[in-house]
Write an enzyme that holds these catalytic residues in place. Structure first.
Site, PDB file in Angstrom:
ATOM      1  N   ARG A  82       7.718  18.885 -26.179  1.00 15.65           N
ATOM      2  CA  ARG A  82       7.327  18.703 -27.569  1.00 15.65           C
ATOM      3  C   ARG A  82       7.032  20.088 -28.155  1.00 15.65           C
ATOM      4  NH1 ARG A  82       1.594  16.474 -29.657  1.00 15.65           N
ATOM      5  NH2 ARG A  82       2.009  16.645 -31.874  1.00 15.65           N
TER       6      ARG A  82
ATOM      7  N   GLU B  10       5.816   9.114 -27.114  1.00 12.88           N
ATOM      8  CA  GLU B  10       6.468  10.385 -27.475  1.00 12.88           C
ATOM      9  C   GLU B  10       7.259  10.963 -26.303  1.00 12.88           C
ATOM     10  OE1 GLU B  10       2.582  11.735 -28.876  1.00 12.88           O
ATOM     11  OE2 GLU B  10       3.543  12.493 -30.673  1.00 12.88           O
TER      12      GLU B  10
ATOM     13  N   GLY C 176      -3.588   6.063 -30.687  1.00 10.82           N
ATOM     14  CA  GLY C 176      -4.874   5.611 -30.130  1.00 10.82           C
ATOM     15  C   GLY C 176      -5.662   4.648 -31.002  1.00 10.82           C
ATOM     16  N   ILE C 177      -5.919   5.021 -32.248  1.00 10.11           N
ATOM     17  CA  ILE C 177      -6.694   4.149 -33.144  1.00 10.11           C
ATOM     18  C   ILE C 177      -5.810   2.993 -33.632  1.00 10.11           C
ATOM     19  CG2 ILE C 177      -7.993   4.045 -35.309  1.00 10.11           C
ATOM     20  CD1 ILE C 177      -8.476   7.118 -34.971  1.00 10.11           C
ATOM     21  N   GLY C 178      -4.566   3.309 -33.984  1.00 14.36           N
ATOM     22  CA  GLY C 178      -3.653   2.282 -34.486  1.00 14.36           C
ATOM     23  C   GLY C 178      -3.383   1.182 -33.472  1.00 14.36           C
TER      24      GLY C 178
ATOM     25  N   ASP D 254     -14.920  10.372 -32.479  1.00  9.80           N
ATOM     26  CA  ASP D 254     -14.339   9.218 -31.797  1.00  9.80           C
ATOM     27  C   ASP D 254     -14.739   7.926 -32.504  1.00  9.80           C
ATOM     28  OD1 ASP D 254     -13.703   7.114 -29.976  1.00  9.80           O
ATOM     29  OD2 ASP D 254     -13.590   8.618 -28.386  1.00  9.80           O
TER      30      ASP D 254
ATOM     31  N   HIS E 173       4.158  14.732 -36.470  1.00 10.87           N
ATOM     32  CA  HIS E 173       4.185  13.465 -35.715  1.00 10.87           C
ATOM     33  C   HIS E 173       5.581  12.836 -35.711  1.00 10.87           C
ATOM     34  CE1 HIS E 173      -0.401  12.988 -36.509  1.00 10.87           C
ATOM     35  NE2 HIS E 173      -0.194  13.456 -35.286  1.00 10.87           N
TER      36      HIS E 173
ATOM     37  N   ASN F 169       4.351  17.343 -22.970  1.00  8.21           N
ATOM     38  CA  ASN F 169       3.784  17.267 -24.314  1.00  8.21           C
ATOM     39  C   ASN F 169       2.438  18.002 -24.274  1.00  8.21           C
ATOM     40  OD1 ASN F 169       2.542  16.439 -26.674  1.00  8.21           O
ATOM     41  ND2 ASN F 169       3.077  14.279 -26.450  1.00  8.21           N
TER      42      ASN F 169
ATOM     43  N   ARG G  81     -10.332  16.887 -38.602  1.00  7.41           N
ATOM     44  CA  ARG G  81      -9.680  17.539 -39.755  1.00  7.41           C
ATOM     45  C   ARG G  81      -9.908  16.699 -41.003  1.00  7.41           C
ATOM     46  NH1 ARG G  81      -3.896  17.920 -36.871  1.00  7.41           N
ATOM     47  NH2 ARG G  81      -4.935  17.041 -35.061  1.00  7.41           N
TER      48      ARG G  81
HETATM   49  P1  AMP Z   1      -4.460   9.564 -29.340  1.00  8.20           P
HETATM   50  O1  AMP Z   1      -4.493  10.911 -29.959  1.00  8.20           O
HETATM   51  O2  AMP Z   1      -3.292   8.737 -29.810  1.00  8.20           O
HETATM   52  O3  AMP Z   1      -4.590   9.584 -27.844  1.00  8.20           O
HETATM   53  O4  AMP Z   1      -5.769   8.769 -29.902  1.00  8.20           O
HETATM   54  C1  AMP Z   1      -7.073   9.165 -29.536  1.00  8.20           C
HETATM   55  C2  AMP Z   1      -8.092   8.451 -30.408  1.00  8.20           C
HETATM   56  O5  AMP Z   1      -7.946   7.028 -30.312  1.00  8.20           O
HETATM   57  C3  AMP Z   1      -9.546   8.704 -29.989  1.00  8.20           C
HETATM   58  O6  AMP Z   1     -10.059   9.828 -30.627  1.00  8.20           O
HETATM   59  C4  AMP Z   1     -10.282   7.445 -30.429  1.00  8.20           C
HETATM   60  O7  AMP Z   1     -10.910   7.679 -31.690  1.00  8.20           O
HETATM   61  C5  AMP Z   1      -9.185   6.413 -30.638  1.00  8.20           C
HETATM   62  N1  AMP Z   1      -9.384   5.208 -29.801  1.00  8.20           N
HETATM   63  C6  AMP Z   1      -9.108   5.047 -28.502  1.00  8.20           C
HETATM   64  N2  AMP Z   1      -9.457   3.803 -28.081  1.00  8.20           N
HETATM   65  C7  AMP Z   1      -9.982   3.172 -29.165  1.00  8.20           C
HETATM   66  C8  AMP Z   1     -10.537   1.867 -29.405  1.00  8.20           C
HETATM   67  N3  AMP Z   1     -10.612   0.961 -28.434  1.00  8.20           N
HETATM   68  N4  AMP Z   1     -10.970   1.583 -30.653  1.00  8.20           N
HETATM   69  C9  AMP Z   1     -10.874   2.495 -31.653  1.00  8.20           C
HETATM   70  N5  AMP Z   1     -10.357   3.728 -31.485  1.00  8.20           N
HETATM   71  C10 AMP Z   1      -9.929   4.059 -30.269  1.00  8.20           C
END
Ligand code: AMP
Length: 398
Positions: free
Chosen positions: A97, A383, A332-334, A287, A185, A9, A245
């Protein structure tokens, strides 16, 4: 000896990979890796099948200046003794991917010369992402030409959208040349939908909004396991705000940037992909963790706006679905943003969505406050596992 499927990926500044052994009906994770910070402070983290960190190496900028170079680092490692011992099998196939499958690819496809040409021809629709996805495909073709490779498209899960959902209100000739609401996605949405079928089969047959909130963010309206609409459209810029974005903006802003700021296409592209979203609005960071820890009013504004826009689009997709049976958080955020989850659900109370604070804090799967009514769920995405499943299915690997 087990047959192994590699799932690769490659993103804009990272490469994720996993190796799965074919074990009966299932796929057994043997190793996972992440090479992130490509071009800057690159770092390679390798975990075993149980998620234990085996290696956490900081790489020099010279070792991984680009995704193409980083791909070589990953490929060399995967064919080395350490990986072979961990993987413990024979690599039978590689799944990739691929961000854009255009209007043609409604499922994964085995990569031959013709498919490769078609994927390459779609580069103009995803100029920042498609070349990064093509790099490992081309490298493995040279490295191990006998290995079958499968392309899994982020757009494929959305190909069943109605003609209404698939269009912009612009002249139809542009639609015919490919200016459509594709949605992205899709590999993540398909995985989460399949997982829902396992853990909550009745809900999986209903009206579900999945919120993929990571580096990129989008929402998907899913009915009976099929995508009916999504907030991302022609490109991965549309919809809700993301780390860097903006999500949907008035197209007049692009004209303004051209006229008043004398920005050309390349400058606007850089602006829209890298300088907007949470980073642009806060002026501090993309972040969520950094913004949550900041006392600056602009950090608060950026997060408030993020919640506002997501809740607004949840309402729009609930209208498309004619109601909602579940809201599912992923990425990540979810998966990790406990506070943001609570705030997004609070802004969606009017849809009957209510969160149990203890379940939310404990990161349970079912976060709903009540035993009945629309559910709030958290389902970690995977994924690479979805890529491996498609690879196995297309090649009928047993
Ligand atoms: P992903 O692209 O799915 O790897 O998500 C990355 C994003 O997840 C990062 O830019 C962070 O903003 C968010 N993230 C990771 N850990 C946390 C956390 N504990 N609380 C809030 N956001 C997080």
């Amino acid at each position: 000896m087990h047959e192994i499927i590699l799932a690769l990926n490659a993103g804009s500044s990272s490469i994720k990979f996993q190796a799965f052994a074919i074990a009966g009906d299932g796929l057994e994770r043997r190793v996972s890796g992440l090479l992130e910070g490509i071009g800057n402070a690159a770092r390679l983290v390798i975990r075993d099948g149980a998620g234990r960190i085996l290696r956490d190496d900081h790489l020099s900028t010279a070792a991984a200046p680009s995704v193409e170079a980083a791909e070589t680092v990953v490929g060399d490692w995967l064919l080395g003794d350490e990986a072979m011992q961990l993987i413990g099998g024979r690599i039978a196939a590689i799944g990739h991917r691929v961000v854009h499958g255009g209007a043609d690819f409604s499922t994964a496809a085995k990569i031959d010369d013709e498919v490769l040409a078609r994927i390459t021809a779609l580069t103009h629709l995803a100029p920042l992402h498609q070349p990064k996805n093509l790099a490992p495909i081309l490298a493995w073709r040279q490295r191990r030409p006998e290995l079958p490779q499968i392309a899994c498209f982020d757009t494929a899960f959305h190909r069943g959208h109605s003609a209404l959902a698939d269009r912009f209100a612009i002249p139809d000739e542009l639609y015919r040349e490919g200016v459509r609401r594709y949605g992205f996605h899709g590999i993540s949405y398909e995985y989460v939908s399949e997982k829902l079928g396992e853990i909550a089969p009745a809900i999986a047959k209903g009206r579900v909004i999945i919120a993929h909130l990571g580096n990129g963010c989008s929402l998907c309206a899913v009915k009976d396991g099929r995508s009916v609409d999504s907030t991302m459209s022609f490109t991965a810029l549309d919809g809700i705000p993301m780390g860097t974005r903006p999500g949907a903006i008035d197209p007049g802003i692009v004209l303004y940037l051209m006229r008043e700021k004398a920005m050309d296409a390349a400058a606007i592209e850089k602006f829209l992909y890298h300088q907007c979203g949470l980073k642009g609005l806060s002026g501090i960071s993309n972040d969520v963790r950094v913004l949550e820890a900041s006392a600056e009013p602009q950090a608060r504004l950026a997060l408030d706006h993020f919640v506002y826009r997501i809740a607004k689009e949840i309402g729009a997709l609930a209208a498309v679905l004619g109601g909602i049976d579940a809201l599912v958080f992923t990425a990540g955020i979810g998966e990790n943003g406990t506070d943001l989850r609570a705030r997004i659900v609070a802004a969606s109370n009017w849809l009957g969505l209510h969160l149990d604070p203890a379940a939310n804090a404990a990161r349970q799967t079912d976060l709903s406050a009540a035993a009945t009514g629309p559910r709030v769920l958290m389902v970690p995405t995977d994924e690479e596992l979805m890529i491996a499943r498609h690879t196995r299915r297309i090649l009928s690997l047993t």
